[in-house]
Motif scaffolding. Structure first.
Motif, PDB file in Angstrom:
ATOM      1  N   ALA A   1     -74.107  -7.766  56.477  1.00  0.00           N
ATOM      2  CA  ALA A   1     -73.367  -8.904  55.935  1.00  0.00           C
ATOM      3  C   ALA A   1     -73.519  -8.996  54.427  1.00  0.00           C
ATOM      4  CB  ALA A   1     -73.836 -10.200  56.596  1.00  0.00           C
ATOM      5  N   ALA A   2     -74.727  -8.713  53.923  1.00  0.00           N
ATOM      6  CA  ALA A   2     -74.964  -8.787  52.478  1.00  0.00           C
ATOM      7  C   ALA A   2     -74.183  -7.720  51.733  1.00  0.00           C
ATOM      8  CB  ALA A   2     -76.459  -8.655  52.196  1.00  0.00           C
ATOM      9  N   VAL A   3     -74.183  -6.503  52.251  1.00  0.00           N
ATOM     10  CA  VAL A   3     -73.459  -5.423  51.572  1.00  0.00           C
ATOM     11  C   VAL A   3     -71.958  -5.703  51.590  1.00  0.00           C
ATOM     12  CG1 VAL A   3     -72.943  -2.958  51.605  1.00  0.00           C
ATOM     13  CG2 VAL A   3     -75.260  -3.746  52.083  1.00  0.00           C
ATOM     14  N   ARG A   4     -71.493  -6.225  52.708  1.00  0.00           N
ATOM     15  CA  ARG A   4     -70.059  -6.525  52.771  1.00  0.00           C
ATOM     16  C   ARG A   4     -69.692  -7.633  51.780  1.00  0.00           C
ATOM     17  NH1 ARG A   4     -66.225  -7.302  58.149  1.00  0.00           N
ATOM     18  NH2 ARG A   4     -64.317  -7.697  56.957  1.00  0.00           N
ATOM     19  N   GLU A   5     -70.519  -8.667  51.710  1.00  0.00           N
ATOM     20  CA  GLU A   5     -70.223  -9.790  50.823  1.00  0.00           C
ATOM     21  C   GLU A   5     -70.333  -9.416  49.349  1.00  0.00           C
ATOM     22  OE1 GLU A   5     -72.740 -13.674  49.677  1.00  0.00           O
ATOM     23  OE2 GLU A   5     -72.014 -13.693  51.748  1.00  0.00           O
TER      24      GLU A   5
ATOM     25  N   THR B   1     -65.814  -3.755  37.195  1.00  0.00           N
ATOM     26  CA  THR B   1     -64.996  -4.843  37.720  1.00  0.00           C
ATOM     27  C   THR B   1     -64.300  -4.411  39.005  1.00  0.00           C
ATOM     28  OG1 THR B   1     -63.113  -4.169  36.344  1.00  0.00           O
ATOM     29  CG2 THR B   1     -64.595  -5.852  35.456  1.00  0.00           C
ATOM     30  N   ALA B   2     -64.017  -5.407  39.848  1.00  0.00           N
ATOM     31  CA  ALA B   2     -63.256  -5.191  41.070  1.00  0.00           C
ATOM     32  C   ALA B   2     -61.767  -5.118  40.727  1.00  0.00           C
ATOM     33  CB  ALA B   2     -63.530  -6.327  42.051  1.00  0.00           C
ATOM     34  N   PRO B   3     -60.935  -4.698  41.677  1.00  0.00           N
ATOM     35  CA  PRO B   3     -59.494  -4.606  41.400  1.00  0.00           C
ATOM     36  C   PRO B   3     -58.870  -5.918  40.927  1.00  0.00           C
ATOM     37  CG  PRO B   3     -60.008  -3.399  43.394  1.00  0.00           C
ATOM     38  CD  PRO B   3     -61.262  -4.105  42.987  1.00  0.00           C
ATOM     39  N   ASP B   4     -59.425  -7.063  41.355  1.00  0.00           N
ATOM     40  CA  ASP B   4     -58.859  -8.346  40.919  1.00  0.00           C
ATOM     41  C   ASP B   4     -59.440  -8.832  39.599  1.00  0.00           C
ATOM     42  OD1 ASP B   4     -61.407  -9.171  41.569  1.00  0.00           O
ATOM     43  OD2 ASP B   4     -60.796 -10.644  43.073  1.00  0.00           O
TER      44      ASP B   4
ATOM     45  N   GLY C   1     -62.297  -4.601  47.995  1.00  0.00           N
ATOM     46  CA  GLY C   1     -61.112  -4.406  48.823  1.00  0.00           C
ATOM     47  C   GLY C   1     -61.178  -3.165  49.683  1.00  0.00           C
ATOM     48  N   LEU C   2     -62.373  -2.791  50.114  1.00  0.00           N
ATOM     49  CA  LEU C   2     -62.537  -1.589  50.941  1.00  0.00           C
ATOM     50  C   LEU C   2     -62.298  -1.971  52.399  1.00  0.00           C
ATOM     51  CD1 LEU C   2     -65.700  -0.053  49.202  1.00  0.00           C
ATOM     52  CD2 LEU C   2     -63.268   0.289  48.658  1.00  0.00           C
TER      53      LEU C   2
END
Length: 517
Positions: free
Chosen positions: A213-217, A289-292, A224-225
């Protein structure tokens, strides 16, 4: 729990396909905005031919590739997900990526470092006060950085399964109290799966969430994977590349290969696609940075992950050392390769970047035969020379004369712990042969003693023996040899103790102790 049962409970059928962003077998090219009907490029055409040739030669039913090169992106699937129920592989087909998962663990830790919640050079016991391995000094002194850089020093091949519960990782780390110390922390590089599980447990304790859960969050969702997950119940409806064994030169479906203990999630539990793996490369080659536009890491932290290597050695290739979960690999021309990849039964993958050249390559395969194709593309110079203009450090096999090979002869031993918690022994015997080293590697089951003469062994059925060979290309460093005595490109090395004598043989990153008595 067997793999078939795990998948059945999850409602996933290996090889089932779902609609994808790109049609099966299609390629996306040109800055990430590409479309069907792209203009062919000779390099990508050559890559296609190389992969298709390797699939045929090594019994690989399906593969997917992602390339970042000169600002262009190339994502393509080849073959099928499953020989029994064939569905075309595409860029969104998911495979187990094995140990590339470690780079997600490391990146999650770096997010916590930037938040001020973890320090890389702090002792593990700051976060896990009861952490214990067999050696009291290592238990108290080992640092987070040493976990992530594979220099913690204890036995690393621990594959115990503590079930599917949220406590699986905590129970695994508690069980490590018996792990023997091979070297003091920070001194010697040795691949260490168990150490990455400790890092995963630190993530759990610091965040108050399960590791997954931590890695996903913190990493997966912000990037966006959407085809990157940890459990089979989260990939329902995805195209899934089923694992295959190779029997008599043919790929044979083996669903039992798919299952993996939850306790090993931080070291190798991730399921992902070529498209998502290429996005992972873009992030690590980017500005954090992330895509957003959300900032996940600073440029400095990304650079920190692939800098300041710890102790070096070999892990199939020659390494300067490990950064924060990244293998840092030298080249003859100077630019550094940043690499990982993964091995799980029937699922072989590769991942590398050359940051100074803006090049990244990922390959996912669904067969035991994927090892050979991965070696050709990632270990040798095929892809690096063509796309990045770099090559391995030179290595020419030599024939040693006289007594030169003598210090390396003898018996070498190692141990591993299987999923049931039983200790298994691995024995390597090396002797001189025409100026090189030849020998055998024997895996002994828990009931088969490894310290007796072969004629005294009571459980021959539990032992599996294979041949091996090594040819020196410089002092203490060797090229592995095939059954015909020819170099295959993968590298190993010998590690000397404080007295200057050969103490260890390091092969595939594992340490085998030289027994001289």
């Amino acid at each position: 729990m067997g793999a078939a049962s795990a998948l059945g409970c999850a409602g996933v059928t290996l090889g089932a396909a779902a609609p994808a962003a790109a049609a099966p077998g299609s390629a996306v090219k040109g800055g990430g905005t590409g479309a069907a009907g792209y203009a062919p490029d000779p390099l990508f055409d050559a890559l296609d031919a190389k992969i298709e040739q390797g699939m045929k030669a090594y019994a690989i039913p399906g593969a997917a590739v992602g390339v970042l090169w000169n600002g262009q992106e190339y994502v393509k699937g080849y073959g099928v997900t499953n020989v029994d129920h064939p569905v075309p592989v595409d860029g969104d087909t998911v495979f187990r990526v094995g140990s590339t998962t470690k780079t997600f663990t490391g990146t999650t830790v770096m997010r916590l470092v930037e938040r001020g919640e973890v320090e890389l050079d702090a002792p593990v016991r700051r976060y896990l006060p009861d952490f214990t391995v067999a050696d009291p000094y290592a238990s108290a002194q080992v640092t987070v950085r040493q976990l992530l850089g594979h220099s913690a020093g204890w036995l690393g091949d621990d594959y115990q399964d503590f079930g599917p519960g949220n406590d699986a990782l905590a129970r695994f780390v508690t069980s490590m109290a018996r792990l023997p110390q091979l070297n003091p922390p920070g001194l010697v590089f040795a691949y260490n799966n168990a150490a990455l599980c400790v890092a995963g447990r630190i993530i759990e304790v610091v965040t108050g969430k399960t590791y997954e859960a931590a890695v996903r969050e913190l990493v997966i969702d912000p990037l966006g994977l959407d085809h990157t997950r940890f459990s089979s119940d989260q990939i329902v409806g995805f195209g899934v590349a089923a694992p295959h064994d190779v029997v008599d030169g043919k790929a044979v479906l083996d669903p039992s290969f798919w299952s993996q203990p939850r306790s090993l999630a931080p070291t190798g539990g991730l399921i992902s696609s070529a498209r998502d793996q290429l996005a992972w490369a873009r992030f690590h080659l980017g500005d954090g940075t992330a895509p957003d536009g959300t900032r996940l890491l600073s440029r400095a932290s990304l650079q920190r992950m692939r800098s300041d290597p710890g102790p070096g050695g070999t892990l199939v290739v020659e390494l300067d050392g490990m950064g924060v979960t990244w293998m840092l690999r030298p080249t003859a021309q100077g630019p550094r390769i940043v690499q990982h990849g993964g091995t799980w039964p029937g699922q072989m993958s590769g991942f590398l970047m050359v940051p100074s050249r803006g090049f990244a390559l990922t390959l996912l395969t669904n067969s035991e035969g994927g090892t050979q194709l991965r070696d050709e593309l990632f270990t040798d110079d095929w892809a690096l020379r063509r796309f990045a203009g770099v090559t391995n450090l030179p290595a020419t096999a030599q024939v040693l004369t006289g007594q030169a090979p003598a210090p390396y002869e003898g018996r070498y031993t190692a141990q591993r712990i299987n999923d049931e918690g039983a200790v298994e022994d691995v024995v390597v015997d090396l002797t001189r042969h025409d100026g090189q080293l030849r020998g055998t590697r024997t895996f002994h089951g828990p009931s088969s003693p490894s310290d007796t003469a072969p004629e005294e062994e009571e459980d021959a059925a539990a032992a599996q023996t294979s041949g091996l060979g090594a040819a020196f290309y410089r002092p203490d460093f060797t090229l592995d040899l095939d059954d015909d005595g020819r170099p295959v490109g993968t590298r190993s090395d010998f590690v000397r103790g404080p007295d200057g004598k050969v103490l260890w043989w390091r092969n595939h990153g594992r340490l085998y102790r030289h027994r001289t008595e």
